[in-house]
Write a protein that holds these residues in place. Structure first.
Motif, short mmCIF file in Angstrom:
data_model
loop_
_atom_site.label_atom_id
_atom_site.label_comp_id
_atom_site.label_asym_id
_atom_site.label_seq_id
_atom_site.Cartn_x
_atom_site.Cartn_y
_atom_site.Cartn_z
N ASP A 45 48.45 18.01 30.61
CA ASP A 45 48.58 18.46 32.00
C ASP A 45 48.99 19.92 32.06
OD1 ASP A 45 48.04 16.14 33.84
OD2 ASP A 45 49.52 15.22 32.54
N ASP A 48 45.93 21.94 31.76
CA ASP A 48 45.17 21.92 33.01
C ASP A 48 45.78 22.88 34.02
OD1 ASP A 48 43.46 20.03 32.00
OD2 ASP A 48 44.42 18.32 32.97
N VAL A 49 47.10 22.93 34.07
CA VAL A 49 47.78 23.86 34.96
C VAL A 49 47.44 25.30 34.59
CG1 VAL A 49 50.06 24.83 35.51
CG2 VAL A 49 49.67 22.37 35.69
N GLN A 51 44.71 26.35 33.19
CA GLN A 51 43.34 26.63 33.62
C GLN A 51 43.29 26.92 35.11
OE1 GLN A 51 40.76 27.10 31.68
NE2 GLN A 51 41.87 26.57 29.81
N GLU A 52 44.06 26.16 35.90
CA GLU A 52 44.11 26.41 37.33
C GLU A 52 44.73 27.76 37.63
OE1 GLU A 52 46.36 23.04 38.53
OE2 GLU A 52 44.71 21.61 38.21
N THR A 53 45.76 28.11 36.86
CA THR A 53 46.40 29.41 37.03
C THR A 53 45.42 30.53 36.70
OG1 THR A 53 48.57 28.49 36.49
CG2 THR A 53 48.31 30.87 36.25
N LEU A 55 42.15 30.49 36.89
CA LEU A 55 41.12 30.61 37.92
C LEU A 55 41.63 31.42 39.11
CD1 LEU A 55 39.59 27.01 37.86
CD2 LEU A 55 38.55 29.12 37.00
N ARG A 56 42.88 31.22 39.47
CA ARG A 56 43.45 31.99 40.58
C ARG A 56 43.73 33.43 40.16
NH1 ARG A 56 43.99 26.93 41.32
NH2 ARG A 56 44.31 25.99 43.37
N THR A 76 51.90 29.54 38.17
CA THR A 76 52.02 28.40 37.25
C THR A 76 53.02 27.38 37.78
OG1 THR A 76 51.47 29.78 35.33
CG2 THR A 76 52.63 27.72 34.90
N GLN A 79 51.54 25.43 40.74
CA GLN A 79 50.54 24.46 40.28
C GLN A 79 51.20 23.29 39.57
OE1 GLN A 79 47.27 24.58 41.04
NE2 GLN A 79 47.84 26.37 42.26
N SER A 82 52.90 20.91 42.09
CA SER A 82 51.91 20.06 42.76
C SER A 82 51.49 18.91 41.85
CB SER A 82 50.69 20.90 43.15
OG SER A 82 49.69 20.08 43.73
N ARG A 83 51.25 19.22 40.59
CA ARG A 83 50.83 18.18 39.65
C ARG A 83 51.98 17.23 39.34
NH1 ARG A 83 46.38 17.74 35.65
NH2 ARG A 83 45.47 19.37 36.95
#
Length: 305
Positions: A45, A48-49, A51-53, A55-56, A76, A79, A82-83
Motif C-alpha cells: 500500500d 501505491d501511495v 505512485q499516487e503521489t 501522479l500528482r 504523501t 494520500q 485516505s488509504r
C-alpha cells in the motif's frame, strides 16, 4: 531518519531523460515510502501511495513550489491518510490477528536505533491503536521531527490542534511501546541461538530463551493456517515452535530493523518470523503467514537463496 528502509520504494516511469520533477521525486522517495509505510503497515500500500503521489507531483508547476520536500510529504501524508481509513475498515473484518507486512531492511538500519524502533513490528502494532490523524501526526513529529506548522498543512488542522494531537498520541504510544531497544549485536546473537533451538527442536533451550509471558501472534489472513488468537505463555509457545517441520529451512535476515527468520518450504517463503527481545528474553514473536504479505519478500530474497 527514515531514509534507509529499502532501496526500491516505488519509482516514477523513466525514459532515460531525468526531468527536474523526476529528479526531485527520486531524491525523496525513500523518505516518502517510509512515511507511508509507518502510517499503513503495508509495503504494498505504501508503494501505491507513492505512485499516487508521483501522479500528482508530475502535474505540478515546480516554479510554484517553495519547499519540494515539504510539498511531497504533504501529498504523501494526505494520500496515506485516505488509504489508512479504508484499510482500517477492512481490518475490522480481518480473520485472526493482523500483523504488518514484513519489510526487508538494509543492515545499517539496525544501527540507527530510533529508526529501527519506529519500523519494528512491535511499534507498528502500537501505531495501529492510534486514530488515523493521530498516527500521521505521531509519525511526522516523533519519527521525522517535522514542525507543527508543516504537519498542520499535511493533516489539514491548525498548529494548535496538531500540538494537542501530538501530545495525546505521544502519551498513548509511550504507555504501550516496547520497554527497551535491544542493541543490534545482542539481537543477532539471540536470533542465532533461537534458530538453533528451533532447528533442533530443543524445547528446553526454547523455554530457557523465552519469557514466561511471551506472546506469539500468527497472521494467516484466513488463507494460511494460523492461530486464531494470540498464543500466550512459554509452555504453549514452545510447544508451537517445537512442531515446526524439519523440512522447513530457516534463513536469518533483517526485517523491520531487526533480525528475523524466513521459513521456506520447497524453496518458497512460508513464514516470516520476527522476534522481539527484552532483558535478554524473547517476549514477542510475530509470524506472518498470509501469502499476500509474503510475495514481496519472496521476490526480493530469490536472488540470495
Amino acid at each position: 531518519m527514515g531514509q534507509r528502509t529499502r532501496n526500491t520504494a516505488g519509482a516514477p516511469p523513466s525514459d532515460g531523460h531525468v526531468d527536474p520533477a523526476t529528479e526531485s521525486f527520486v531524491v525523496h522517495r525513500n523518505l516518502l515510502f517510509t512515511v507511508a509505510y509507518e502510517m499503513l503497515g503495508s509495503a504494498t500500500d505504501a508503494e501505491d501511495v507513492l505512485q499516487e503521489t508521483w501522479l500528482r507531483w508530475a502535474g505540478v508547476d515546480l516554479r510554484t513550489v517553495r519547499d519540494e520536500r515539504a510539498y511531497l510529504i504533504r501529498v504523501t501524508t494526505r494520500q496515506a491518510l485516505s488509504r489508512l481509513r479504508t484499510l482500517r475498515r477492512r481490518r475490522e473484518s480481518y480473520v485472526g490477528p493482523w500483523l504488518p507486512e514484513p519489510l526487508l531492511t538494509v543492515p545499517d538500519v539496525a544501527e540507527d536505533v530510533e529508526l529501527a524502533d519506529s519500523v519494528s513490528m512491535a511499534m507498528l502494532l502500537v501505531l495501529e491503536t492510534l486514530a488515523p490523524v493521530e498516527r500521521a501526526v505521531f509519525v511526522l513529529r516523533e519519527v521525522f521531527d517535522l514542525g507543527y506548522d508543516e504537519i498542520a498543512q499535511a493533516v489539514d488542522k491548525s498548529p494548535v490542534a496538531v500540538r494537542q494531537v501530538a501530545h495525546r498520541a505521544r502519551a498513548h504510544v509511550t504507555a504501550r511501546r516496547p520497554r527497551r531497544v535491544v542493541p543490534p549485536a545482542e539481537a543477532r546473537g539471540a536470533l542465532k541461538a533461537f534458530q538453533r533451538a528451533v532447528e533442533t527442536g530443543d524445547l528446553q533451550r526454547l523455554l530457557d530463551m523465552i519469557a514466561p509471558d511471551v506472546v506469539l501472534l500468527t497472521d494467516g489472513g484466513g488463507i494460511a493456517q494460523a492461530a486464531p488468537a494470540p498464543v500466550v505463555g512459554a509452555d504453549r509457545v514452545a510447544h508451537v515452535l517445537g512442531r515446526i517441520n524439519t523440512a522447513v529451512v530457516l534463513h536469518p535476515t533483517q526485517v523491520n530493523g531487526y533480525p528475523a527468520l524466513i521459513l521456506r518450504v520447497g524453496g518458497e517463503v512460508d513464514t516470516v518470523l520476527a522476534v522481539h527481545i527484552d532483558d535478554g528474553l524473547i517476549t514477542g514473536l510475530y509470524a506472518v503467514r498470509n501469502p499476500e504479505k509474503l510475495s514481496r519478500i519472496d521476490r526480493e530474497t530469490t536472488v540470495t537463496r
